[in-house]
Design an enzyme around this catalytic site. Structure first.
Site, PDB file in Angstrom:
ATOM      1  N   ILE A  81       0.812  -1.223   0.000  1.00 39.12           N
ATOM      2  CA  ILE A  81       0.000   0.000   0.000  1.00 39.12           C
ATOM      3  C   ILE A  81       0.843   1.269   0.000  1.00 39.12           C
ATOM      4  CG2 ILE A  81      -2.117  -0.946   0.986  1.00 39.12           C
ATOM      5  CD1 ILE A  81      -1.192  -0.071   3.740  1.00 39.12           C
ATOM      6  N   GLY A  91       8.412   4.449   0.850  1.00 38.91           N
ATOM      7  CA  GLY A  91       9.029   5.757   1.067  1.00 38.91           C
ATOM      8  C   GLY A  91      10.440   5.563   1.551  1.00 38.91           C
ATOM      9  N   ASP A 107       5.706  17.305  10.817  1.00 37.73           N
ATOM     10  CA  ASP A 107       5.645  16.985   9.385  1.00 37.73           C
ATOM     11  C   ASP A 107       4.189  16.827   8.951  1.00 37.73           C
ATOM     12  OD1 ASP A 107       6.717  16.570   6.853  1.00 37.73           O
ATOM     13  OD2 ASP A 107       6.910  14.412   7.129  1.00 37.73           O
TER      14      ASP A 107
END
EC number: 2.7.11.1
Length: 339
Positions: free
Chosen positions: A10, A13, A123
């Protein structure tokens, strides 16, 4: 990991790979983030796990447990079936003001809770906000890899995050209040939902990070004429996008702003959420000692073998650092998709 069976990939990174899995016993679906054992299990990973573990809120992806495989550390968490808010905006172009407010209220609710737990995210961005699969989607904040706890750590100094979302004081590379910097990032998220573009990027040169940074430092943004935004909403944006963090609106002030309060669902009120958290307090979670022991063991390199055919040995994908010469900014996600 015998307890889980892999359904599909899914995401990926700079951390590694994320997979959708099913609990063999309960048939419940979870998302699992796999990080290669050894050097990649650093302080950031430990901080992410410890901070995430402490958070229990409807607008935050729920941490379940960490599991060790021969090759990877696996972080098991709630699965948000609706995907990224980023993808939803890419499909829609931009949201109506009411829809943007609906998601912004949930974002602020989750961030407010994090701050009450003395954790700043650092973030916040569309790619780190997921949606569940319901008709009126519930927003779920995820990815606490850059998060900082003021209980466990000193005030943040490092320049982390994604350039389009970073507050001016973070770029100044001085000590800053992570909670106030989070407010700025929430403002960028709101702007993108309303406009379908980033507030401080030059549309002609979206990848020119130096120009983006210059615009952030000078708070150079505008709402295009073709976007209909109420005066109350414009006022809120103008209170968020303030270069001096001491003069910027705070999360409690946002929660009392007239634009934020309009059509506020009852489950977003502080009273309701307090009652939910009290009911949730007795929910068992993986013990701290067990988690620390697993993390410590994961610092040792894996055996390099495949894992029982269920969880294959997984590679990882590194993203290039942004070349901004004397400004150290980490690129932790996609930037724009034909907005």
């Amino acid at each position: 990991m015998e307890r889980y069976e892999v359904i599909k990939d899914i995401g990926s990174g700079n951390f590694g790979v994320a997979k959708l899995v099913r609990d063999v016993r309960t048939k419940e679906l979870f998302a699992v983030k796999f990080i290669e054992r050894g050097q990649k299990i650093d302080e950031n990973v430990q901080r992410e796990i410890m901070n995430h573990r402490s958070l229990r809120h409807p607008n935050i992806v729920r941490f379940k447990e960490v599991v060790l495989t021969p090759t990877h550390l696996a972080i098991v968490m709630e699965y948000a079936a609706g995907g990224e808010l980023f993808e939803r905006i890419c499909s829609a172009g931009r949201f109506s003001e009411d829809e943007a407010r609906f998601f912004f209220q949930q974002l602020i609710s989750g961030v407010s809770y994090c701050h009450s737990m003395q954790i700043c995210h650092r973030d916040l961005k569309l790619e780190n906000t997921l949606l569940d699969g319901s008709i009126a989607p519930r927003l779920k904040i995820c990815d606490f890899g850059y998060s900082k706890s003021s209980v466990l750590h000193s005030q943040p100094k490092s320049t982390v995050g994604t350039p389009a979302y970073i507050a001016p004081e973070v770029l100044a590379r001085k000590e800053y209040d992570g909670k106030v910097a989070d407010v700025w990032s929430c403002g960028v998220t709101l702007y993108v939902m309303l406009v379908g573009a980033y507030p401080f990027e030059d549309p002609d040169e979206p990848r020119n990070f130096r120009k983006t940074i210059t615009r952030i430092l000078s708070v150079q943004y505008m709402v295009p004429d073709y976007v209909r935004v109420s005066m109350e909403c414009r006022h809120l944006l103008s209170r968020i996008f303030v270069a001096n963090p001491e003069q910027r609106i705070t999360i409690p002030e946002i929660k009392n702003h007239p634009w934020f309060l309009k059509n506020l669902p009852i489950e977003m009120t502080d009273e309701y959420q307090m009652s939910v958290q009290m009911n949730d307090i007795n929910t068992p979670s993986q013990g701290l000692e067990e988690i620390m022991a697993i993390i410590q063991e994961a610092r040792k390199p894996g055996d390099g073998s495949k894992f029982s055919g269920q969880i294959p040995g997984l590679g990882s994908m590194e993203l290039d650092d942004i070349d901004t010469d004397d400004i150290d900014v980490e690129d932790s996600g996609d930037f724009v998709c034909a907005l």
